[in-house]
Enzyme design. Structure first.
Site, PDB file in Angstrom:
ATOM      1  CG  ASP A  64      -1.844   1.097   1.319  1.00  0.00           C
ATOM      2  OD1 ASP A  64      -2.826   1.034   0.588  1.00  0.00           O
ATOM      3  OD2 ASP A  64      -1.589   2.049   2.062  1.00  0.00           O
ATOM      4  CB  THR A  97      -1.826   6.124  -2.177  1.00  0.00           C
ATOM      5  OG1 THR A  97      -1.714   4.719  -2.122  1.00  0.00           O
ATOM      6  CG2 THR A  97      -2.935   6.570  -1.273  1.00  0.00           C
ATOM      7  CB  THR A  98       0.856   3.333  -5.800  1.00  0.00           C
ATOM      8  OG1 THR A  98       0.514   2.670  -4.594  1.00  0.00           O
ATOM      9  CG2 THR A  98       2.270   2.995  -6.168  1.00  0.00           C
ATOM     10  CG  ASP A 392      -6.616   0.479   0.093  1.00  0.00           C
ATOM     11  OD1 ASP A 392      -6.583   1.317   1.000  1.00  0.00           O
ATOM     12  OD2 ASP A 392      -5.633   0.158  -0.602  1.00  0.00           O
TER      13      ASP A 392
HETATM   14  P1  ADP Z   1      -2.813   2.370  -6.008  1.00  0.00           P
HETATM   15  O1  ADP Z   1      -2.149   2.624  -4.685  1.00  0.00           O
HETATM   16  O2  ADP Z   1      -2.549   3.480  -6.962  1.00  0.00           O
HETATM   17  O3  ADP Z   1      -4.247   2.030  -5.884  1.00  0.00           O
HETATM   18  P2  ADP Z   1      -2.442  -0.374  -6.804  1.00  0.00           P
HETATM   19  O4  ADP Z   1      -1.240  -1.197  -6.506  1.00  0.00           O
HETATM   20  O5  ADP Z   1      -3.688  -0.693  -6.096  1.00  0.00           O
HETATM   21  O6  ADP Z   1      -2.035   1.132  -6.599  1.00  0.00           O
HETATM   22  O7  ADP Z   1      -2.673  -0.483  -8.372  1.00  0.00           O
HETATM   23  C1  ADP Z   1      -3.718   0.185  -9.004  1.00  0.00           C
HETATM   24  C2  ADP Z   1      -3.600   0.042 -10.501  1.00  0.00           C
HETATM   25  O8  ADP Z   1      -3.707  -1.327 -10.886  1.00  0.00           O
HETATM   26  C3  ADP Z   1      -4.718   0.787 -11.203  1.00  0.00           C
HETATM   27  O9  ADP Z   1      -4.191   1.460 -12.291  1.00  0.00           O
HETATM   28  C4  ADP Z   1      -5.639  -0.335 -11.637  1.00  0.00           C
HETATM   29  O10 ADP Z   1      -6.400   0.013 -12.771  1.00  0.00           O
HETATM   30  C5  ADP Z   1      -4.665  -1.430 -11.922  1.00  0.00           C
HETATM   31  N1  ADP Z   1      -5.265  -2.772 -11.915  1.00  0.00           N
HETATM   32  C6  ADP Z   1      -5.977  -3.345 -10.926  1.00  0.00           C
HETATM   33  N2  ADP Z   1      -6.387  -4.588 -11.283  1.00  0.00           N
HETATM   34  C7  ADP Z   1      -5.939  -4.801 -12.533  1.00  0.00           C
HETATM   35  C8  ADP Z   1      -6.014  -5.903 -13.460  1.00  0.00           C
HETATM   36  N3  ADP Z   1      -6.666  -7.010 -13.161  1.00  0.00           N
HETATM   37  N4  ADP Z   1      -5.402  -5.771 -14.650  1.00  0.00           N
HETATM   38  C9  ADP Z   1      -4.738  -4.647 -14.958  1.00  0.00           C
HETATM   39  N5  ADP Z   1      -4.616  -3.588 -14.128  1.00  0.00           N
HETATM   40  C10 ADP Z   1      -5.208  -3.648 -12.933  1.00  0.00           C
HETATM   41 MG    MG Z   2      -5.149   0.300  -5.066  1.00  0.00          MG
END
Ligand code: ADP
Ligand code: MG
Length: 540
Positions: A64, A97-98, A392
């Site tokens: 996270d 956030t990332t 989240d």
């Molecule tokens: P954040 O802290 O930004 O939420 P995450 O590690 O949760 O970071 O990653 C979020 C990103 O991963 C988003 O751009 C989301 O659209 C993408 N994502 C989530 N699930 C999938 C998936 N099954 N295939 C491709 N991208 C995905």
């Molecule tokens: Mg996320």
């Protein structure tokens, strides 16, 4: 000497450091990029986790972004500004956030190139501002309406849980999230609102994630005060008291002189009578459950047990408030004033052993506008990470429930907008056009990083993605499982519009704020330069 116009005038205290102009700018940009680089590898379902060890040796394992940055001991002021982005993002949207941090790092990186080409920072800022505004307009166009559709909300929760340790039981956890949000969500004057605080989370180590559950009421991490009390109460009438059930202490210290044993007996008897009366008052109100925010005297415990009343002491203030909300009971201070109308109601009150210790479940609340979730997991680290993933997911579901609009993820919408912004840049022209183009390029950092983290070749994948969008496949995003690009709508990768919008806005604002700084004045003892290594890269 004063007055001769020769001596330099010092307006800053001795030891103050000052960096100016391009040096200040490039230091700040380097620090901000370093923060973004630190979290890059965690983005997306195939992102890695980080193990963070604090100075006390405590370990946190997480992917996270906000948690990582919170735990890292970062000193550089510009780097701290990037961390603020993560905080803002988390406060408003619970997720993304990332993304927000990576995006602000990339915006700054692109600005560096422009600065090198002698584009003035204020022009870059203006271009970024225009681009962000346009991007948010475009997001609305890409929005998909959810209309409280349970299936869509489930997919939103699952997307948020993907890649987290709770990912293996996505559907199970998503279902809990969606039911919790739907239970506490209210519509006031046509406005849909979810107060996330109405979803109370208790975590307990031991058992498996699948032992987690949603309760239409409150779970208290407490056991009844006396083993003689019933373990279960049906049709509970609950007295909520925020003062102690004990003999009132005098305000001033008083001594009583006892000269004769019978006097002592009389004194004790009077105290006992007082406690008895308190318990009788509670019983006469019709209560069969007492939840007390303060202590319960031993004697009172004994009498309560004799009357078959289930009692808990030292409940948290926040729990008292949640109980009042869920059971409809009034919190009372003076037990003598209790009336039947003050009591809360719940179908069932039960003490159960969960993991190592007892918890009290107050369920079947008539106005369960407040619910509890019990999260379980094998070890402390697992439960903690599940808790973060759950927060989240419940957060994004609440945002989607409130706004009623989602976007396809996996970099699909950002790729579309990147393309659309390039066209928009041409209509603006001038030097701002360069900044808008840079902004458009920066948005591609998200699909590129998703691809990289999935072990795909970023260059070929981005080319393929651009081609798909040029061919009008607006849902094309990164297929992190099989490589290449895929339709993210078909893959059910959905996220709330607000998450993406906020990420773009706060990343832009922070990048602008950092770009506008050309003079850093810092008092003695503050680290300003970080530790630039020979390559000019920033080390943390
Ligand atoms: P954040 O802290 O930004 O939420 P995450 O590690 O949760 O970071 O990653 C979020 C990103 O991963 C988003 O751009 C989301 O659209 C993408 N994502 C989530 N699930 C999938 C998936 N099954 N295939 C491709 N991208 C995905
Ligand atoms: Mg996320």
């Amino acid at each position: 000497m004063y007055g001769n116009g020769q001596a330099p005038i010092f307006i800053l205290k001795e030891g103050t450091q000052r960096t100016r102009g391009k040096t200040a700018q490039s230091n700040n940009i380097a620090a901000a990029k370093a923060v973004a680089d630190a979290v890059r590898s965690t983005l997306g379902p195939k992102g890695m986790d980080k193990m963070l060890v604090d100075s006390m040796g405590d370990v946190v394992i997480t992917n996270d972004g906000a948690t990582i940055l919170k735990e890292m001991d970062i000193e550089h002021p510009a780097a701290k500004m990037i961390i603020e982005v993560a905080k803002t993002q988390e406060q408003h949207c619970y997720d993304g956030t990332t993304t927000a941090v990576i995006l602000s790092g990339e915006l700054l990186k692109k600005s560096e190139d422009l600065i090198e080409q002698n584009v003035h920072p204020t022009v870059i800022c203006e271009g970024f501002r225009l681009a962000a505004e346009k991007a948010c307009e475009l997001l609305e166009i890409h929005g998909i309406s959810t209309e409280n559709d349970t299936d869509i909300l489930n997919e939103v929760a699952k997307t948020a849980l993907t890649g987290k340790s709770a990912g293996a039981v996505k559907s199970f956890m998503a279902d809990i999230c969606v039911r919790a949000v739907q239970a506490v969500g209210v519509v006031e004057d046509g406005e849909r609102l979810v107060d996330i605080k109405d979803i109370k989370v208790e975590k307990r180590q031991g058992g498996s994630i699948r032992d987690s559950s949603l309760i239409d009421g409150i779970i208290l991490d407490k056991e009844r005060v006396h083993s003689g009390m019933p373990r279960t109460i049906q049709n509970g009438k609950i007295a909520l008291v925020n003062s102690a059930v004990e003999v009132k202490k005098t305000e001033v210290d008083a001594k009583i002189q006892i000269t004769d044993p019978s006097q002592l007996a009389l004194f004790l008897e009077e105290e006992e009578q007082y406690i008895r009366n308190l318990v009788d008052t509670i019983e006469n109100s019709g209560a069969n459950v007492l939840i007390c925010q303060k202590g319960i005297d031993e004697l009172a415990q004994h009498y309560l047990a004799k009357k078959g009343i289930f009692a808990i002491r030292r409940a948290k203030k926040s729990d008292m408030e949640a109980l009042s909300k869920a059971t409809g009971g009034q919190i009372i201070t003076n037990i003598e004033d209790i009336s039947p109308g003050d009591l809360g109601h719940a179908a069932r009150i039960e003490e159960k052993k969960i993991g190592e210790s007892e918890m009290t479940f107050i369920t079947g609340c008539p106005e369960a506008k407040s619910v509890s979730v019990l999260l379980r997991g094998g070890t402390e680290h697992v439960v903690d990470e599940i808790r973060r993933a759950f927060d989240d997911a419940v957060g994004v579901v609440s945002v989607a429930w409130e706004d009623g609009a989602v976007l396809t993820g996996g970099g699909s919408v950002l790729a579309s907008i990147s393309r659309e912004l390039r066209n928009y840049a041409e209509t603006v022209g001038g030097r701002e056009q360069m900044a808008i183009e840079a902004f458009s390029g920066a948005l591609e950092i998200i699909p590129r990083t998703l691809a990289e983290n999935a072990g795909l070749d970023p260059v070929t994948t981005i080319i393929e993605l651009r081609k798909a969008h040029a061919d009008g496949q607006k849902y094309a995003g990164i297929n992190v499982y099989e490589g290449g690009v895929a339709n993210m709508k078909d893959a059910n990768v959905l996220e709330p519009l607000r998450v993406v919008e906020q990420a773009i806005q706060s990343a832009t604002e922070t990048a602008i704020m950092i770009l506008r700084i050309d003079d850093v004045i810092s008092s003695k003892g503050v680290m300003m330069d970080g530790n630039m290594d020979d390559t000019g890269d920033f080390q943390m």
